[in-house]
Design an enzyme around this catalytic site. Structure first.
Site, mmCIF file in Angstrom:
data_model
loop_
_atom_site.group_PDB
_atom_site.id
_atom_site.type_symbol
_atom_site.label_atom_id
_atom_site.label_comp_id
_atom_site.label_asym_id
_atom_site.label_seq_id
_atom_site.Cartn_x
_atom_site.Cartn_y
_atom_site.Cartn_z
ATOM 1 N N ASP A 87 -5.906 -5.574 -4.897
ATOM 2 C CA ASP A 87 -4.848 -6.588 -4.906
ATOM 3 C C ASP A 87 -5.434 -7.955 -4.555
ATOM 4 O O ASP A 87 -6.425 -8.032 -3.827
ATOM 5 C CB ASP A 87 -3.729 -6.251 -3.915
ATOM 6 C CG ASP A 87 -2.410 -6.921 -4.282
ATOM 7 O OD1 ASP A 87 -2.360 -8.161 -4.309
ATOM 8 O OD2 ASP A 87 -1.441 -6.209 -4.567
ATOM 9 N N LYS A 146 4.768 -0.535 -14.208
ATOM 10 C CA LYS A 146 6.124 -1.073 -14.187
ATOM 11 C C LYS A 146 6.301 -2.163 -15.234
ATOM 12 O O LYS A 146 5.391 -2.938 -15.513
ATOM 13 C CB LYS A 146 6.430 -1.666 -12.808
ATOM 14 C CG LYS A 146 7.801 -2.319 -12.717
ATOM 15 C CD LYS A 146 8.277 -2.457 -11.286
ATOM 16 C CE LYS A 146 7.533 -3.508 -10.516
ATOM 17 N NZ LYS A 146 8.012 -3.609 -9.124
ATOM 18 N N ASP A 179 2.381 -0.946 -9.873
ATOM 19 C CA ASP A 179 3.750 -1.319 -9.519
ATOM 20 C C ASP A 179 3.848 -2.852 -9.441
ATOM 21 O O ASP A 179 4.704 -3.403 -8.751
ATOM 22 C CB ASP A 179 4.142 -0.684 -8.178
ATOM 23 C CG ASP A 179 5.625 -0.801 -7.878
ATOM 24 O OD1 ASP A 179 6.422 -0.846 -8.839
ATOM 25 O OD2 ASP A 179 5.992 -0.862 -6.696
ATOM 26 N N GLY A 196 0.763 -1.236 0.000
ATOM 27 C CA GLY A 196 0.000 0.000 0.000
ATOM 28 C C GLY A 196 0.794 1.286 0.000
ATOM 29 O O GLY A 196 0.214 2.358 0.205
#
Length: 249
Positions: free
Chosen positions: A111, A193, A153, A83
């Site tokens: 997630d 990413k 990410d 987080g």
């Protein structure tokens, strides 16, 4: 029978030896990781600023350069656990209402893993963002709003097979792109990413069809031995045709 017993014993010894070798490798890798963590200034900095992990400084640095986070924005953080990017997004969008002089934003975090509560963020734990069910819940949570920025990410768990790992993260990238295309407003942005490799230029070409500009970012907070970099796609044009199988149709 004696030769057979000998073979079995040798087999058992070999299996034990392999197990011990693997344990030693993991121990060595763990020791290297611990040593690197202790020597990493961003790890200590994350503790000081109360971020859940050092990756917060990657997003902070990229935002300083690209100016992508603003008060009042609606932001979705994919693969958000634990987080730290969500924490940054909350601060920058003022989704916790900490600054009464600025517009209040909205931050959604998704997630498969558990994400502990973060004030100012809507948390969707134990959820695969690529499913229809997740998309429906996100649309419901947005309550008619479209998204200004999608963050990711994410990276797959490493298998140790370099090419396989690269294929897996490219797959995650396309899933993030597809998700973003379904929820992002016109002129919205996407930051995600990727690991360096021959597939990245193809990924950029696909993005150029749907975003006005593509930029590669490598923040200083990324470790020097890491092949990770981040792609910032700005100015979403909208979808001209449907997405199929995780790739643009």
């Amino acid at each position: 029978m004696l030769p057979q017993r000998t073979v079995v014993c040798k087999g058992i010894n070999f299996a034990r030896m392999c197990f011990l070798v693997n344990c030693l490798k993991r121990f060595k890798s763990s020791q290297q990781w611990l040593s690197r963590q202790k020597a990493d200034p961003y790890v200590e900095k994350a503790k000081i600023y109360n971020y859940r992990c050092r990756s917060a400084f990657k997003l902070l640095e990229m935002d300083d350069k690209a100016n992508i986070l603003h008060p009042g924005q609606t932001v979705i953080d994919l693969g958000a656990s634990p987080g730290s990017w969500t924490q940054v997004a909350v601060q920058k969008t003022n989704s916790d209402g900490a600054d009464t002089t600025q517009p209040i934003g909205t931050v959604l975090s998704i997630d498969k893993l558990q994400i502990f509560p973060i004030e100012g963020a809507t948390i969707m734990s134990n959820m695969d963002f690529s499913t229809i069910q997740a998309h429906d819940k996100v649309v419901e949570a947005l309550n008619g709003r479209q998204v200004d920025l999608v963050l990711s990410d994410m990276a797959p768990n490493a298998t140790g097979v370099k090419e396989l790992d690269k294929d897996r993260i490219i797959g995650l990238c396309y899933m993030a792109i597809r998700f973003a295309a379904l929820v992002t407003k016109i002129d919205g942005n996407l930051l995600f990413k990727v690991w360096d490799g021959k597939e990245v230029p193809i990924l950029e070409m696909d993005l150029e069809r749907f975003y006005k500009s593509i930029k590669i970012l490598k923040p200083k907070a990324s470790r020097s031995d890491s092949s990770e970099k981040f792609i910032l796609a700005r100015g979403f044009r909208g979808i001209q045709r449907p997405l199929q199988n995780g790739r643009w149709g």
